[in-house]
Scaffold this active site. Structure first.
Site, PDB file in Angstrom:
ATOM      1  CD1 TRP A  38      -3.393   0.272   0.830  1.00  0.00           C
ATOM      2  CD2 TRP A  38      -2.718  -1.846   0.905  1.00  0.00           C
ATOM      3  NE1 TRP A  38      -4.492  -0.537   0.630  1.00  0.00           N
ATOM      4  CE2 TRP A  38      -4.106  -1.841   0.667  1.00  0.00           C
ATOM      5  CE3 TRP A  38      -2.069  -3.084   0.979  1.00  0.00           C
ATOM      6  CZ2 TRP A  38      -4.855  -3.004   0.523  1.00  0.00           C
ATOM      7  CZ3 TRP A  38      -2.806  -4.240   0.825  1.00  0.00           C
ATOM      8  CH2 TRP A  38      -4.178  -4.192   0.599  1.00  0.00           C
ATOM      9  CG  ASN A  39       1.115   5.538  -2.417  1.00  0.00           C
ATOM     10  OD1 ASN A  39       1.915   6.122  -1.726  1.00  0.00           O
ATOM     11  ND2 ASN A  39       0.828   5.921  -3.648  1.00  0.00           N
ATOM     12  CD1 TRP A  40      -1.784   5.335   3.110  1.00  0.00           C
ATOM     13  CD2 TRP A  40      -1.596   7.274   4.205  1.00  0.00           C
ATOM     14  NE1 TRP A  40      -2.908   5.492   3.891  1.00  0.00           N
ATOM     15  CE2 TRP A  40      -2.820   6.673   4.575  1.00  0.00           C
ATOM     16  CE3 TRP A  40      -1.278   8.509   4.770  1.00  0.00           C
ATOM     17  CZ2 TRP A  40      -3.705   7.271   5.485  1.00  0.00           C
ATOM     18  CZ3 TRP A  40      -2.151   9.102   5.665  1.00  0.00           C
ATOM     19  CH2 TRP A  40      -3.344   8.483   6.018  1.00  0.00           C
ATOM     20  CE1 TYR A  86      -7.534  -5.481   0.574  1.00  0.00           C
ATOM     21  CE2 TYR A  86      -7.581  -5.509  -1.819  1.00  0.00           C
ATOM     22  CZ  TYR A  86      -7.734  -4.836  -0.626  1.00  0.00           C
ATOM     23  OH  TYR A  86      -8.090  -3.508  -0.637  1.00  0.00           O
ATOM     24  CD  GLN A 106      -3.387   4.397   0.424  1.00  0.00           C
ATOM     25  OE1 GLN A 106      -2.243   3.978   0.331  1.00  0.00           O
ATOM     26  NE2 GLN A 106      -4.253   3.888   1.276  1.00  0.00           N
ATOM     27  CG  ASP A 164     -10.280   3.045   3.534  1.00  0.00           C
ATOM     28  OD1 ASP A 164      -9.374   3.884   3.362  1.00  0.00           O
ATOM     29  OD2 ASP A 164     -10.094   1.828   3.410  1.00  0.00           O
ATOM     30  CE1 TYR A 344      -9.903   0.085   8.461  1.00  0.00           C
ATOM     31  CE2 TYR A 344     -11.317   0.977   6.763  1.00  0.00           C
ATOM     32  CZ  TYR A 344     -10.195   0.299   7.122  1.00  0.00           C
ATOM     33  OH  TYR A 344      -9.373  -0.168   6.149  1.00  0.00           O
ATOM     34  CD  GLU A 388      -6.123  -1.554  10.173  1.00  0.00           C
ATOM     35  OE1 GLU A 388      -6.693  -2.567  10.646  1.00  0.00           O
ATOM     36  OE2 GLU A 388      -6.307  -1.157   9.010  1.00  0.00           O
TER      37      GLU A 388
END
Ligand code: GLC
Length: 424
Positions: A38-40, A86, A106, A164, A344, A388
């Site tokens: 994942w990018n960031w 995924y 992102q 998200d 989240y 997370e």
């Protein structure tokens, strides 16, 4: 590293998480739930690696930029190796790239992280940044060309924001028709408690947006013009503004003419007042299809400090939101009806956002606030582990465990016993 550390044992655990999530040149956010790059997340991972393996840190960024599209976009997921655990995987995105990737981007934290890594050893990093610089420049130009048409940064999918399902996107999401996406099986809810994840109605809409992109061949101009979702994002606006400054500083040191980046930064800065919502007294997301504000305030508003944007009103709002919880900083306003402390981005405290906020606060001289944020984040991790995200009221750990970016920000920021530059 001269800072005293809270716990050498936790430092060792954090390094073990980074090594354990290393898939060879890139790091997955956590095993199982997020099996790709994942990018960031990767940019933060690089910062974490830099505390014990500088070469590996630069390699993380090299791998990220190796998946850059010809138009300059750096995608939000890179599907290096197939993984059935995924959804939505490369077959759903259908971008046709090699390696396969998603079709959105992102938050562009890479230049900011690269500068922090470079500062740790400018000599060792010089060649690495020299090679990355034109790629970063092309990515920043992509943001300018494809996402800054209204002045501030727009996103075409909530996933592009990195936050998200936060309440900011609710008004834009309500215009997206998710009723015709067909059958699919989510995988995320098999890995973690579904009550901590976005709901089904949200997911249908996320998939509808992916299907639109796929059907138009990921034509970014078409997605911006006619896609189902387009909202101004305060979070990426502030992150990009900061990243422009960091990229320009590195470019100058390399002897480049950086006037183009300075121009982008000046234009972006001039547009920031357009996302100030006097009603919520904060920087607010805006539905660019209707012009309406979301009417919400969350952690992204306070990334303003990172971009050198501040005001007494912003300081006051920050205190209001923060004092309503025990462990800062809530991703959504605890006083709002949408606040959901374990779901989240609808309330939980995210260590990685706390770290970005603290960088900004410290740079603006708010040392006590930066130190409070570090202390509260450190408590969460030391008491519960490298999760997370966390319930900001009682500290309950949420989402995935052994999380890369949580380990990274422990090593770089949260795990220092005192912030020597800031002071308490
Ligand atoms: C979720 C988060 C996003 C993150 C990704 C991988 O989608 O919202 O910010 O990059 O997981 O950790």
């Amino acid at each position: 590293m001269t800072n005293p550390r809270i716990s050498p044992a936790l430092d060792e655990q954090a390094r073990a998480i980074l090594r354990g999530n290393d898939r060879g040149g890139y790091t997955v956010p956590t095993d199982g739930l997020y099996p790709y790059q994942w990018n960031w997340d990767s940019a933060f991972a690089a910062w974490g690696f830099a505390t014990f393996d500088l070469d590996r840190a630069w390699t993380e960024l090299d791998t990220l930029f190796s998946a850059q599209w010809d138009d300059g976009m750096v995608p939000h997921i890179i599907f290096h190796k197939p993984d059935p655990g995924y959804f939505p995987g490369p077959d759903v995105w259908g971008t046709g790239k090699s390696p396969e990737t998603s079709g959105i981007s992102q938050p562009p934290v890479a230049a900011t992280m690269a500068r922090l890594i470079l500062d740790m050893d400018t000599q060792a990093g010089r060649e690495r940044i020299a090679a990355l610089y034109p790629k970063m420049l092309a990515w920043h130009r992509w943001w300018r060309d494809y996402r800054c048409g209204s002045g501030v940064v727009a996103i075409t999918h909530p996933w592009e924001s990195g936050r998200d399902n936060c309440p900011d996107w609710d008004i834009g999401m309500s215009n997206v028709d998710g009723s015709n996406v067909g059958e699919y099986t989510r995988r995320d809810t098999g890995h973690v408690d579904p009550s901590m994840r976005p709901g089904k109605a949200d997911y249908d809409r996320y998939i509808a947006m992916v299907q639109f992109g796929r059907e138009c061949g990921w034509d970014q101009a078409e997605i911006v013009k006619n896609g189902p979702f387009l909202m101004a994002d305060p979070g990426i606006t502030f992150i990009l503004l900061r990243a422009h400054d960091d990229l320009a500083a590195m470019g100058r040191a390399l002897g480049h003419d950086v006037s183009e980046i300075e121009g982008w930064a000046a234009d972006l800065r001039a547009a920031v007042p357009s996302i100030w919502n006097p009603e919520t007294r904060g920087y607010d997301a805006r539905d660019l299809k209707t012009g309406r504000f979301s009417g919400r305030i969350g952690s992204a508003a306070f990334l303003a400090y990172l971009a050198g944007v501040e005001s007494p009103e912003l300081d006051a709002r920050m205190t209001e939101l923060w004092d309503a919880v025990r462990y800062g900083f809530p991703s959504a306003d605890p006083a709002s009806a949408e606040f959901d402390p374990r779901r989240y981005w609808r309330g939980p405290s995210w260590p990685v956002v706390n770290a970005l906020m603290a960088i900004g606060l410290k740079d603006r001289g708010h040392h006590a606030a930066a130190e409070r944020l570090r202390r509260e984040t450190a408590e969460l991790i030391a008491e519960h582990g490298f999760f997370e995200y966390f319930d900001p009221i009682d500290g309950t750990p949420c989402g995935g465990d052994a999380f890369t970016w949580t380990a990274a920000i422990w090593l770089t920021w949260a795990g220092a016993a005192v912030d020597t530059k800031g002071g308490a």
